[in-house]
Scaffold this motif. Structure first.
Motif, PDB file in Angstrom:
ATOM      1  N   LEU A  52      48.173  39.568  47.920  1.00  0.00           N
ATOM      2  CA  LEU A  52      49.496  39.188  47.419  1.00  0.00           C
ATOM      3  C   LEU A  52      49.639  39.553  45.943  1.00  0.00           C
ATOM      4  O   LEU A  52      50.694  40.024  45.504  1.00  0.00           O
ATOM      5  CB  LEU A  52      49.720  37.689  47.617  1.00  0.00           C
ATOM      6  CG  LEU A  52      49.961  37.221  49.056  1.00  0.00           C
ATOM      7  CD1 LEU A  52      49.964  35.701  49.126  1.00  0.00           C
ATOM      8  CD2 LEU A  52      51.284  37.771  49.587  1.00  0.00           C
ATOM      9  N   ALA A  53      48.569  39.333  45.177  1.00  0.00           N
ATOM     10  CA  ALA A  53      48.602  39.692  43.757  1.00  0.00           C
ATOM     11  C   ALA A  53      48.727  41.201  43.584  1.00  0.00           C
ATOM     12  O   ALA A  53      49.437  41.686  42.691  1.00  0.00           O
ATOM     13  CB  ALA A  53      47.342  39.175  43.063  1.00  0.00           C
ATOM     14  N   MET A  54      48.049  41.963  44.433  1.00  0.00           N
ATOM     15  CA  MET A  54      48.140  43.424  44.373  1.00  0.00           C
ATOM     16  C   MET A  54      49.551  43.898  44.702  1.00  0.00           C
ATOM     17  O   MET A  54      50.093  44.800  44.037  1.00  0.00           O
ATOM     18  CB  MET A  54      47.131  44.042  45.344  1.00  0.00           C
ATOM     19  CG  MET A  54      45.676  43.820  44.956  1.00  0.00           C
ATOM     20  SD  MET A  54      44.520  44.190  46.305  1.00  0.00           S
ATOM     21  CE  MET A  54      44.838  45.931  46.587  1.00  0.00           C
ATOM     22  N   LEU A  55      50.163  43.298  45.707  1.00  0.00           N
ATOM     23  CA  LEU A  55      51.532  43.669  46.070  1.00  0.00           C
ATOM     24  C   LEU A  55      52.495  43.372  44.923  1.00  0.00           C
ATOM     25  O   LEU A  55      53.400  44.162  44.628  1.00  0.00           O
ATOM     26  CB  LEU A  55      51.957  42.915  47.329  1.00  0.00           C
ATOM     27  CG  LEU A  55      51.232  43.287  48.622  1.00  0.00           C
ATOM     28  CD1 LEU A  55      51.585  42.301  49.728  1.00  0.00           C
ATOM     29  CD2 LEU A  55      51.571  44.703  49.052  1.00  0.00           C
ATOM     30  N   GLY A  56      52.307  42.213  44.277  1.00  0.00           N
ATOM     31  CA  GLY A  56      53.159  41.870  43.145  1.00  0.00           C
ATOM     32  C   GLY A  56      52.983  42.829  41.984  1.00  0.00           C
ATOM     33  O   GLY A  56      53.956  43.220  41.326  1.00  0.00           O
ATOM     34  N   LEU A  57      51.731  43.225  41.727  1.00  0.00           N
ATOM     35  CA  LEU A  57      51.466  44.172  40.640  1.00  0.00           C
ATOM     36  C   LEU A  57      52.142  45.512  40.911  1.00  0.00           C
ATOM     37  O   LEU A  57      52.808  46.075  40.024  1.00  0.00           O
ATOM     38  CB  LEU A  57      49.956  44.365  40.489  1.00  0.00           C
ATOM     39  CG  LEU A  57      49.516  45.465  39.521  1.00  0.00           C
ATOM     40  CD1 LEU A  57      49.932  45.129  38.093  1.00  0.00           C
ATOM     41  CD2 LEU A  57      48.007  45.694  39.608  1.00  0.00           C
ATOM     42  N   HIS A  83      46.153  45.812  31.019  1.00  0.00           N
ATOM     43  CA  HIS A  83      47.153  44.772  31.269  1.00  0.00           C
ATOM     44  C   HIS A  83      47.055  44.240  32.697  1.00  0.00           C
ATOM     45  O   HIS A  83      47.238  43.042  32.935  1.00  0.00           O
ATOM     46  CB  HIS A  83      48.555  45.323  31.006  1.00  0.00           C
ATOM     47  CG  HIS A  83      48.888  45.465  29.554  1.00  0.00           C
ATOM     48  ND1 HIS A  83      48.617  46.601  28.837  1.00  0.00           N
ATOM     49  CD2 HIS A  83      49.443  44.591  28.669  1.00  0.00           C
ATOM     50  CE1 HIS A  83      49.004  46.443  27.583  1.00  0.00           C
ATOM     51  NE2 HIS A  83      49.507  45.226  27.453  1.00  0.00           N
ATOM     52  N   ALA A  84      46.756  45.109  33.644  1.00  0.00           N
ATOM     53  CA  ALA A  84      46.647  44.670  35.039  1.00  0.00           C
ATOM     54  C   ALA A  84      45.487  43.700  35.215  1.00  0.00           C
ATOM     55  O   ALA A  84      45.608  42.682  35.910  1.00  0.00           O
ATOM     56  CB  ALA A  84      46.472  45.877  35.957  1.00  0.00           C
ATOM     57  N   LEU A  85      44.349  43.990  34.568  1.00  0.00           N
ATOM     58  CA  LEU A  85      43.174  43.130  34.717  1.00  0.00           C
ATOM     59  C   LEU A  85      43.367  41.768  34.068  1.00  0.00           C
ATOM     60  O   LEU A  85      42.594  40.839  34.335  1.00  0.00           O
ATOM     61  CB  LEU A  85      41.941  43.818  34.125  1.00  0.00           C
ATOM     62  CG  LEU A  85      41.481  45.100  34.827  1.00  0.00           C
ATOM     63  CD1 LEU A  85      40.246  45.669  34.152  1.00  0.00           C
ATOM     64  CD2 LEU A  85      41.210  44.841  36.307  1.00  0.00           C
ATOM     65  N   SER A  86      44.385  41.629  33.242  1.00  0.00           N
ATOM     66  CA  SER A  86      44.670  40.321  32.643  1.00  0.00           C
ATOM     67  C   SER A  86      45.476  39.431  33.582  1.00  0.00           C
ATOM     68  O   SER A  86      45.661  38.248  33.306  1.00  0.00           O
ATOM     69  CB  SER A  86      45.430  40.498  31.322  1.00  0.00           C
ATOM     70  OG  SER A  86      46.732  41.017  31.554  1.00  0.00           O
ATOM     71  N   ARG A  87      45.940  39.997  34.684  1.00  0.00           N
ATOM     72  CA  ARG A  87      46.708  39.217  35.654  1.00  0.00           C
ATOM     73  C   ARG A  87      45.759  38.511  36.614  1.00  0.00           C
ATOM     74  O   ARG A  87      44.673  39.014  36.918  1.00  0.00           O
ATOM     75  CB  ARG A  87      47.670  40.130  36.433  1.00  0.00           C
ATOM     76  CG  ARG A  87      48.737  40.748  35.558  1.00  0.00           C
ATOM     77  CD  ARG A  87      49.535  41.805  36.296  1.00  0.00           C
ATOM     78  NE  ARG A  87      50.241  41.308  37.462  1.00  0.00           N
ATOM     79  CZ  ARG A  87      51.522  41.540  37.722  1.00  0.00           C
ATOM     80  NH1 ARG A  87      52.253  42.240  36.864  1.00  0.00           N
ATOM     81  NH2 ARG A  87      52.086  41.091  38.822  1.00  0.00           N
ATOM     82  N   PRO A  88      46.158  37.347  37.119  1.00  0.00           N
ATOM     83  CA  PRO A  88      45.293  36.615  38.051  1.00  0.00           C
ATOM     84  C   PRO A  88      44.959  37.448  39.286  1.00  0.00           C
ATOM     85  O   PRO A  88      45.835  38.101  39.872  1.00  0.00           O
ATOM     86  CB  PRO A  88      46.139  35.384  38.419  1.00  0.00           C
ATOM     87  CG  PRO A  88      47.091  35.218  37.283  1.00  0.00           C
ATOM     88  CD  PRO A  88      47.388  36.595  36.793  1.00  0.00           C
ATOM     89  N   TRP A  95      42.484  46.972  41.076  1.00  0.00           N
ATOM     90  CA  TRP A  95      43.234  47.944  40.288  1.00  0.00           C
ATOM     91  C   TRP A  95      43.022  49.363  40.816  1.00  0.00           C
ATOM     92  O   TRP A  95      43.974  50.138  40.935  1.00  0.00           O
ATOM     93  CB  TRP A  95      42.841  47.873  38.818  1.00  0.00           C
ATOM     94  CG  TRP A  95      43.309  49.087  38.061  1.00  0.00           C
ATOM     95  CD1 TRP A  95      42.552  50.117  37.598  1.00  0.00           C
ATOM     96  CD2 TRP A  95      44.666  49.414  37.728  1.00  0.00           C
ATOM     97  NE1 TRP A  95      43.333  51.067  36.993  1.00  0.00           N
ATOM     98  CE2 TRP A  95      44.638  50.660  37.058  1.00  0.00           C
ATOM     99  CE3 TRP A  95      45.882  48.784  37.934  1.00  0.00           C
ATOM    100  CZ2 TRP A  95      45.796  51.278  36.591  1.00  0.00           C
ATOM    101  CZ3 TRP A  95      47.045  49.403  37.471  1.00  0.00           C
ATOM    102  CH2 TRP A  95      46.992  50.629  36.806  1.00  0.00           C
ATOM    103  N   ASP A  96      41.783  49.716  41.129  1.00  0.00           N
ATOM    104  CA  ASP A  96      41.509  51.062  41.639  1.00  0.00           C
ATOM    105  C   ASP A  96      42.309  51.332  42.912  1.00  0.00           C
ATOM    106  O   ASP A  96      42.848  52.424  43.108  1.00  0.00           O
ATOM    107  CB  ASP A  96      40.014  51.229  41.916  1.00  0.00           C
ATOM    108  CG  ASP A  96      39.184  51.255  40.638  1.00  0.00           C
ATOM    109  OD1 ASP A  96      39.765  51.487  39.555  1.00  0.00           O
ATOM    110  OD2 ASP A  96      37.956  51.033  40.722  1.00  0.00           O
ATOM    111  N   TRP A  97      42.376  50.331  43.771  1.00  0.00           N
ATOM    112  CA  TRP A  97      43.145  50.488  45.016  1.00  0.00           C
ATOM    113  C   TRP A  97      44.631  50.661  44.691  1.00  0.00           C
ATOM    114  O   TRP A  97      45.295  51.556  45.230  1.00  0.00           O
ATOM    115  CB  TRP A  97      42.925  49.273  45.910  1.00  0.00           C
ATOM    116  CG  TRP A  97      43.614  49.360  47.240  1.00  0.00           C
ATOM    117  CD1 TRP A  97      44.965  49.343  47.476  1.00  0.00           C
ATOM    118  CD2 TRP A  97      42.998  49.496  48.521  1.00  0.00           C
ATOM    119  NE1 TRP A  97      45.225  49.443  48.815  1.00  0.00           N
ATOM    120  CE2 TRP A  97      44.032  49.545  49.485  1.00  0.00           C
ATOM    121  CE3 TRP A  97      41.675  49.565  48.948  1.00  0.00           C
ATOM    122  CZ2 TRP A  97      43.779  49.654  50.846  1.00  0.00           C
ATOM    123  CZ3 TRP A  97      41.416  49.678  50.309  1.00  0.00           C
ATOM    124  CH2 TRP A  97      42.462  49.725  51.239  1.00  0.00           C
ATOM    125  N   CYS A  98      45.164  49.796  43.830  1.00  0.00           N
ATOM    126  CA  CYS A  98      46.588  49.867  43.479  1.00  0.00           C
ATOM    127  C   CYS A  98      46.931  51.215  42.856  1.00  0.00           C
ATOM    128  O   CYS A  98      47.987  51.797  43.147  1.00  0.00           O
ATOM    129  CB  CYS A  98      46.955  48.737  42.523  1.00  0.00           C
ATOM    130  SG  CYS A  98      46.939  47.091  43.268  1.00  0.00           S
TER     131      CYS A  98
END
Length: 423
Positions: A52-57, A83-88, A95-98
């Motif tokens: 869910l966090a990945m989808l939101g990112l 900045h992405a890694l600072s998100r829950p 991140w690599d997948w996104c």
């Protein structure tokens, strides 16, 4: 399975849900239509919190201007990654997948102007493909509608074409029951035609024990208890959809053939043409997200049916070892174990005020007290390790629909478990 014979072409008696003895809650069988989310579609397996966090990112990043070009800029991606890694819950693997998925989405966006986000079984299409001319026409039409609107100007949301305003009302609205139709060109001249519909639509009340999602027309009509499925239907009113036809046997060009409720067919005639263009441009995006039965377009990215603890109990603190130490409380090993357990019990807990079993104040002297105290503290310290993408299958496997492997298997077989999705 054959659907019931419905008719809305104007050449014969009207046979649609709520009219001519057709039950109000009649639905076309699922295999013959798109799935809806009211009582049928549900995401299964459930998504993990990390996905869910990945989808939101990914949704947020695709709102950035020029994202489809920036996503290939390695230097800029260093900043985006930070900045992405600072998100829950966004880990390096997430991140690599996104990043890989966004680069694929960018290529598709370049070709179509569309991007599908929040895509698991279903999805949402965001588009920059609406022509500037159509956007201008919509803005101009909205200004004209606002000029006619009598609502207070401080109203936050202005419903310029409100489907709940002047809907079909049972017992009051006139309907062409025997034949005929109200075309866009004959709307004004059709006032007063037709017969007033029944006060209560047919089939609204059914015996609870006989309720079926796709009922036959011959069921006895008797009152039934209210349930969540009934809330989708109203015995008082219905929204009035407009009729839309395809112009040709191929392509997506459409024509609105009946009036849009609360949109004047003469004064707002130009807006009808704009809406037709919007519908035409929406058909291909609809094809990307509408689904039938449980056949989703996109497999989930993290498939698991369980979780693992993020912290383990001390290796030396086995049940057998502690029970053996308790058999002789006078020896040095027992006292050393007590000291180590006290240090463990003093560890801070991440969740203050966490509910759960309490540690007995006399655990040192109780029979089995060492293991009970240790286990109770471990449960209070215990957190769960969020599963990572790329663990059970790779990104390339996921793209190809080979996403049936799990991180942790489920204990009960699922007939749809190995369903292969492609997109």
């Amino acid at each position: 399975m054959t659907d019931p014979c419905l008719c809305n072409d104007g050449h014969a008696s009207l046979k649609v849900p709520g009219f001519s003895d057709v039950p109000l809650d009649l639905e076309i069988y699922p295999q013959n239509r798109f799935t809806h989310g009211a009582t049928e579609w549900a995401q299964w397996p459930n998504l993990t919190a990390r996905e869910l966090a990945m989808l939101g990112l990914m949704n947020d990043l695709t709102e950035e201007h020029g994202w489809h070009k920036n996503i290939f800029d390695d230097n800029l991606m260093v900043d985006w990654r930070m900045h992405a890694l600072s998100r829950p819950l966004i880990s390096p693997k997430a991140w690599d997948w996104c990043l890989a998925e966004l680069q694929d989405k960018a290529l598709y966006f370049e070709q179509t102007g569309n991007i599908v986000v929040f895509n698991t079984g279903a999805g949402i299409v965001k588009s920059d493909a609406v022509a500037e001319m159509i956007q201008t026409e919509l803005r101009d039409a909205a200004k004209l509608l606002e000029a006619d609107e009598k609502a207070p100007r401080q109203q936050v949301v202005l419903n310029l074409v409100d489907p709940s305003l002047f809907p079909l009302v049972y017992g009051r609205t006139r309907v062409l029951m025997d034949s005929g139709r109200v075309s866009l060109d004959s709307t004004i001249n059709s006032f007063g035609r037709g017969a007033i519909v029944l006060d209560i639509p047919p089939g609204y009340f059914r015996p609870r024990r006989n309720v079926r999602r796709y009922p036959s027309w011959s069921e006895e009509v008797t009152p039934r208890a209210t349930n969540s499925d009934d809330e989708r239907w109203s015995a008082r009113s219905q929204w009035l959809p407009c009729e839309v036809d395809f112009i040709n046997n191929s392509g997506t060009d459409v024509r609105i053939t009946s009036y849009v409720n609360n949109l004047h067919p003469i004064r707002s005639r130009a807006l009808y043409g704009t809406i037709e263009k919007l519908i035409s441009q929406s058909i291909e995006p609809w094809n990307q997200i509408l689904i039938k039965q449980n056949r989703g377009h996109t497999p989930i990215r993290i498939r698991t049916y369980g979780v693992e603890p993020d912290n383990e109990r001390p290796k030396w603190a086995t049940w057998d070892n502690l029970r053996k130490l308790e058999s002789d409380r006078s020896n040095t090993a027992f006292k050393e174990a007590v000291d180590e357990i006290k240090e463990y019990l003093a560890l801070p807990e991440k969740l203050e005020g966490r509910e759960g079993d309490q540690i007995s104040p006399t655990w040192e002297t109780e029979n089995g007290g060492l293991s009970k105290a240790l286990y109770t503290k471990w449960k209070r310290l215990r957190t769960w390790r969020h599963p990572e993408p790329g663990t059970a299958f790779s990104f390339d496997d996921w793209k190809a629909g080979r996403a049936g492997k799990t991180i942790i298997d489920r204990k009960i077989d699922d007939p749809d478990f190995n369903t292969c999705h492609n997109f």
